[in-house]
Design a protein around this motif. Sequence first.
Motif, PDB file in Angstrom:
ATOM      1  N   VAL A 275       0.835  -1.188   0.000  1.00  0.00           N
ATOM      2  CA  VAL A 275       0.000   0.000   0.000  1.00  0.00           C
ATOM      3  C   VAL A 275       0.875   1.246   0.000  1.00  0.00           C
ATOM      4  O   VAL A 275       1.802   1.372   0.798  1.00  0.00           O
ATOM      5  CB  VAL A 275      -0.936   0.004   1.226  1.00  0.00           C
ATOM      6  N   THR A 276       0.592   2.152  -0.936  1.00  0.00           N
ATOM      7  CA  THR A 276       1.238   3.460  -0.968  1.00  0.00           C
ATOM      8  C   THR A 276       0.148   4.521  -0.844  1.00  0.00           C
ATOM      9  O   THR A 276      -1.040   4.207  -0.847  1.00  0.00           O
ATOM     10  CB  THR A 276       2.009   3.673  -2.285  1.00  0.00           C
ATOM     11  N   ALA A 277       0.552   5.772  -0.754  1.00  0.00           N
ATOM     12  CA  ALA A 277      -0.426   6.856  -0.641  1.00  0.00           C
ATOM     13  C   ALA A 277      -1.313   6.934  -1.873  1.00  0.00           C
ATOM     14  O   ALA A 277      -2.456   7.377  -1.798  1.00  0.00           O
ATOM     15  CB  ALA A 277       0.296   8.187  -0.420  1.00  0.00           C
ATOM     16  N   LEU A 278      -0.808   6.476  -3.034  1.00  0.00           N
ATOM     17  CA  LEU A 278      -1.576   6.531  -4.271  1.00  0.00           C
ATOM     18  C   LEU A 278      -2.432   5.292  -4.483  1.00  0.00           C
ATOM     19  O   LEU A 278      -3.354   5.299  -5.299  1.00  0.00           O
ATOM     20  CB  LEU A 278      -0.629   6.707  -5.464  1.00  0.00           C
ATOM     21  N   GLY A 279      -2.138   4.209  -3.754  1.00  0.00           N
ATOM     22  CA  GLY A 279      -2.889   2.975  -3.926  1.00  0.00           C
ATOM     23  C   GLY A 279      -1.993   1.772  -3.718  1.00  0.00           C
ATOM     24  O   GLY A 279      -0.837   1.892  -3.283  1.00  0.00           O
ATOM     25  N   VAL A 280      -2.502   0.589  -4.053  1.00  0.00           N
ATOM     26  CA  VAL A 280      -1.760  -0.655  -3.860  1.00  0.00           C
ATOM     27  C   VAL A 280      -0.856  -0.890  -5.067  1.00  0.00           C
ATOM     28  O   VAL A 280      -1.336  -1.055  -6.192  1.00  0.00           O
ATOM     29  CB  VAL A 280      -2.717  -1.848  -3.674  1.00  0.00           C
ATOM     30  N   ALA A 281       0.431  -0.923  -4.839  1.00  0.00           N
ATOM     31  CA  ALA A 281       1.397  -1.113  -5.919  1.00  0.00           C
ATOM     32  C   ALA A 281       1.325  -2.536  -6.450  1.00  0.00           C
ATOM     33  O   ALA A 281       1.114  -3.488  -5.696  1.00  0.00           O
ATOM     34  CB  ALA A 281       2.807  -0.804  -5.438  1.00  0.00           C
ATOM     35  N   ALA A 282       1.515  -2.676  -7.755  1.00  0.00           N
ATOM     36  CA  ALA A 282       1.428  -3.996  -8.389  1.00  0.00           C
ATOM     37  C   ALA A 282       2.662  -4.842  -8.117  1.00  0.00           C
ATOM     38  O   ALA A 282       2.594  -6.073  -8.151  1.00  0.00           O
ATOM     39  CB  ALA A 282       1.231  -3.832  -9.889  1.00  0.00           C
ATOM     40  N   CYS A 283       3.801  -4.198  -7.873  1.00  0.00           N
ATOM     41  CA  CYS A 283       5.038  -4.929  -7.630  1.00  0.00           C
ATOM     42  C   CYS A 283       5.978  -4.034  -6.832  1.00  0.00           C
ATOM     43  O   CYS A 283       5.731  -2.835  -6.672  1.00  0.00           O
ATOM     44  CB  CYS A 283       5.691  -5.370  -8.947  1.00  0.00           C
TER      45      CYS A 283
ATOM     46  N   ARG B 261       8.877  -2.861  -7.532  1.00  0.00           N
ATOM     47  CA  ARG B 261       9.458  -1.766  -8.310  1.00  0.00           C
ATOM     48  C   ARG B 261       8.516  -0.571  -8.374  1.00  0.00           C
ATOM     49  O   ARG B 261       8.946   0.584  -8.316  1.00  0.00           O
ATOM     50  CB  ARG B 261       9.774  -2.242  -9.729  1.00  0.00           C
ATOM     51  N   ASP B 262       7.219  -0.853  -8.475  1.00  0.00           N
ATOM     52  CA  ASP B 262       6.250   0.233  -8.538  1.00  0.00           C
ATOM     53  C   ASP B 262       6.210   1.038  -7.251  1.00  0.00           C
ATOM     54  O   ASP B 262       5.930   2.247  -7.271  1.00  0.00           O
ATOM     55  CB  ASP B 262       4.850  -0.321  -8.826  1.00  0.00           C
ATOM     56  N   VAL B 263       6.481   0.372  -6.118  1.00  0.00           N
ATOM     57  CA  VAL B 263       6.454   1.072  -4.833  1.00  0.00           C
ATOM     58  C   VAL B 263       7.427   2.248  -4.858  1.00  0.00           C
ATOM     59  O   VAL B 263       7.087   3.373  -4.470  1.00  0.00           O
ATOM     60  CB  VAL B 263       6.810   0.109  -3.678  1.00  0.00           C
ATOM     61  N   GLU B 264       8.635   1.987  -5.340  1.00  0.00           N
ATOM     62  CA  GLU B 264       9.659   3.036  -5.401  1.00  0.00           C
ATOM     63  C   GLU B 264       9.203   4.204  -6.267  1.00  0.00           C
ATOM     64  O   GLU B 264       9.386   5.378  -5.900  1.00  0.00           O
ATOM     65  CB  GLU B 264      10.963   2.442  -5.948  1.00  0.00           C
ATOM     66  N   LYS B 265       8.586   3.915  -7.405  1.00  0.00           N
ATOM     67  CA  LYS B 265       8.150   4.977  -8.314  1.00  0.00           C
ATOM     68  C   LYS B 265       7.000   5.785  -7.713  1.00  0.00           C
ATOM     69  O   LYS B 265       6.962   7.015  -7.819  1.00  0.00           O
ATOM     70  CB  LYS B 265       7.720   4.371  -9.656  1.00  0.00           C
ATOM     71  N   LEU B 266       6.045   5.103  -7.097  1.00  0.00           N
ATOM     72  CA  LEU B 266       4.900   5.792  -6.522  1.00  0.00           C
ATOM     73  C   LEU B 266       5.319   6.647  -5.329  1.00  0.00           C
ATOM     74  O   LEU B 266       4.794   7.755  -5.122  1.00  0.00           O
ATOM     75  CB  LEU B 266       3.833   4.785  -6.118  1.00  0.00           C
ATOM     76  N   GLU B 267       6.256   6.147  -4.537  1.00  0.00           N
ATOM     77  CA  GLU B 267       6.749   6.942  -3.414  1.00  0.00           C
ATOM     78  C   GLU B 267       7.537   8.153  -3.901  1.00  0.00           C
ATOM     79  O   GLU B 267       7.518   9.215  -3.269  1.00  0.00           O
ATOM     80  CB  GLU B 267       7.606   6.070  -2.492  1.00  0.00           C
ATOM     81  N   PHE B 268       8.217   8.008  -5.034  1.00  0.00           N
ATOM     82  CA  PHE B 268       8.935   9.146  -5.617  1.00  0.00           C
ATOM     83  C   PHE B 268       7.947  10.244  -6.017  1.00  0.00           C
ATOM     84  O   PHE B 268       8.191  11.440  -5.779  1.00  0.00           O
ATOM     85  CB  PHE B 268       9.745   8.680  -6.832  1.00  0.00           C
ATOM     86  N   ILE B 269       6.827   9.852  -6.642  1.00  0.00           N
ATOM     87  CA  ILE B 269       5.802  10.832  -7.011  1.00  0.00           C
ATOM     88  C   ILE B 269       5.310  11.563  -5.771  1.00  0.00           C
ATOM     89  O   ILE B 269       5.164  12.802  -5.773  1.00  0.00           O
ATOM     90  CB  ILE B 269       4.632  10.138  -7.734  1.00  0.00           C
ATOM     91  N   GLU B 270       5.058  10.824  -4.703  1.00  0.00           N
ATOM     92  CA  GLU B 270       4.587  11.452  -3.470  1.00  0.00           C
ATOM     93  C   GLU B 270       5.622  12.426  -2.909  1.00  0.00           C
ATOM     94  O   GLU B 270       5.292  13.533  -2.476  1.00  0.00           O
ATOM     95  CB  GLU B 270       4.254  10.378  -2.430  1.00  0.00           C
ATOM     96  N   GLU B 271       6.871  12.017  -2.907  1.00  0.00           N
ATOM     97  CA  GLU B 271       7.934  12.888  -2.380  1.00  0.00           C
ATOM     98  C   GLU B 271       8.027  14.182  -3.185  1.00  0.00           C
ATOM     99  O   GLU B 271       8.130  15.282  -2.621  1.00  0.00           O
ATOM    100  CB  GLU B 271       9.271  12.149  -2.417  1.00  0.00           C
ATOM    101  N   MET B 272       8.004  14.054  -4.506  1.00  0.00           N
ATOM    102  CA  MET B 272       8.132  15.234  -5.358  1.00  0.00           C
ATOM    103  C   MET B 272       6.944  16.182  -5.183  1.00  0.00           C
ATOM    104  O   MET B 272       7.106  17.405  -5.133  1.00  0.00           O
ATOM    105  CB  MET B 272       8.243  14.820  -6.824  1.00  0.00           C
ATOM    106  N   THR B 273       5.741  15.632  -5.090  1.00  0.00           N
ATOM    107  CA  THR B 273       4.553  16.479  -5.031  1.00  0.00           C
ATOM    108  C   THR B 273       4.341  17.079  -3.643  1.00  0.00           C
ATOM    109  O   THR B 273       3.713  18.130  -3.516  1.00  0.00           O
ATOM    110  CB  THR B 273       3.302  15.707  -5.468  1.00  0.00           C
ATOM    111  N   LYS B 274       4.843  16.432  -2.608  1.00  0.00           N
ATOM    112  CA  LYS B 274       4.738  17.008  -1.259  1.00  0.00           C
ATOM    113  C   LYS B 274       5.703  18.171  -1.068  1.00  0.00           C
ATOM    114  O   LYS B 274       5.399  19.151  -0.383  1.00  0.00           O
ATOM    115  CB  LYS B 274       5.006  15.930  -0.200  1.00  0.00           C
ATOM    116  N   ASN B 275       6.882  18.050  -1.656  1.00  0.00           N
ATOM    117  CA  ASN B 275       7.919  19.083  -1.503  1.00  0.00           C
ATOM    118  C   ASN B 275       8.055  19.904  -2.780  1.00  0.00           C
ATOM    119  O   ASN B 275       9.156  20.223  -3.221  1.00  0.00           O
ATOM    120  CB  ASN B 275       9.254  18.422  -1.150  1.00  0.00           C
TER     121      ASN B 275
END
Length: 607
Positions: free
Chosen positions: A13-21, A23-37
């Motif tokens: 589970v990430t802030a954007l939803g449930v990651a499929a794998c 590798r996706d977790v890292e990408k989705l968390e990157f989006i969250e980091e960039m958009t928060k800051n």
Amino acid sequence: MAPTATAAAVGRVTALGVAACERDVEKLEFIEEMTKNFDAEQVRVLAEILARNNGAEYLRRHGMEGRTDRQAFKARVPVVTYEDLRPEIDRIANGDRSNIISSHPITEFLTSSGTSAGERKLMPTIEDELNRRQMLYSLLMPVMNLYVPGLDKGKGLYFLFIKSETKTPGGLPARPVLTSYYKSDHFKHRPYDPYNVYTSPTAAILCTDSFQSMYSQMLCGLVARTEVLRVGAVFASGLLRAIRFLQLHWKELAHDLRTGTLSARVVEPSIREAVGEVLTKPDADLADFVEAECGKDSWEGIITRVWPNTKYLDVIVTGAMAQYIPTLKYYSGGLPMACTMYASSECYFGLNLRPMCDPSEVSYTIMPNMGYFELLPHDPADANAKPVSARDDPPPRLVDLADAEVGKEYELVITTYAGLCRYRVGDILHVTGFHNAAPQFRFVRRKNVLLSIDSDKTDEAELQAAVERASRLLAPYDAGIVEYTSQADATTIPGHYVVYWELMVREGGASPEPAVFERCCLEMEEALNAVYRQGRNGDAIGPLEIRVVRGGTFEEVMDYAISRGASINQYKAPRCVSFGPIIELLNSRVVSKHFSPACPTYSPHKK
């Protein structure tokens, strides 16, 4: 559509939803980091751009040598258009290798499509810009996997093309941005990714002959028809061109499937070798199927009939591409249409975090690490606003993206690693909200795509709305508009708007009578702005005219544009035309002409 939770067993589970794998977790968390800051990242990016290009002549000229702070940048560096930068761009194109706008070598020019605002423009870029583009591409599937499960279990049928590149007088390549990307090692030698497997061989994508490329991609897509989970092209118009190609060539394609051989019309050795690895044996059953489906009178739902496991279409249907939505729904049986990212030749900007939303709801989230972005407030009601250029003193007050106001429209202004500083892209964006601290935008239109006879000014969005309103009158006849363009005809006194329509009449439908088209003319005029309607009620503007052209006309227009250097990937039918040969071609294909029978209503108090 909400993100799916079916991947919960294998994802996280990430802030954007449930990651499929993982590798996706890292990408989705990157989006969250960039958009928060967001704003802090924008400050960092601007400082990095200014530090990297500290030795550039352009920044020195504007008093920025040694300065990396946002305050000085905003006070000293002007807002510019392409015309303002033309002297610097011409110097680079002609072989001047000094640090004119960038301290890093300019490695190539990316050309605009030449159909949004007239001429093709040369956008300078540097080698590591490919890394930023690849980074944004890498975020698209992790987001899509939140909404569509199982994309690693099949393939994507994407119709992708390159164009023959040219050289500037100084020897630098000049080519469309997608040609640059497809010819790069990032694309040609991309690692295997089960979520990004294409049916099209790379050799077919990299062929500059559009027939050989399209034929081979279509054939391979037919061979893998049960494995295809998504169908796409860059623009909606490109996907419709592929459907048209299938309509014209299905018999030849079926022959190749039946015999297990590739058409002799495909002569490129690399393509023949690549297709030979896909078309390994005769398949009479598949050939029979293609002949049966494509031989039917109705092509409604042809995409899902031929590729039955398709879950969505991956195409851009925002802005001027929105007019293709009804036709795509017809051919796809109503499949969802995903608009995944927002990019241009100048810079890649961001992505759609809700890719399966309705096309009318598409909003793009800007990624703050791609470049430094500012917004020029745009008043849609102020048609006579004074243009902003480098000659303005002091520079106009721009808005940082973090300070954008929901509901307002802005023109995008960018500063890139390649050396463009406070450059007006020409895109008008409407702020729809925020994801964390990152603003989200709906693409409204390209600026300054206008029809004008007198003091009237009709832009692309207004013209499209008028066409859509008039097209409703065709519905009772099972008819629709396949494509359209327009011109301001000043050869008559007074001048008048001419709108060219290519129609599609569905099976069993009857061609509308002349009176229907006359009503369409008036309906369009009723939808136009008050200045236009005022001119029509006086003697400044003549009755609007619709010229119906025969089927296939806009294919001929595109072929003509491509023969003159337009990119098949980036081509968009021009909404206004003024080039003589194009107008001559359109006029030679007219089958009927119709004029507005009355003046539209007008009141000084009605906008």
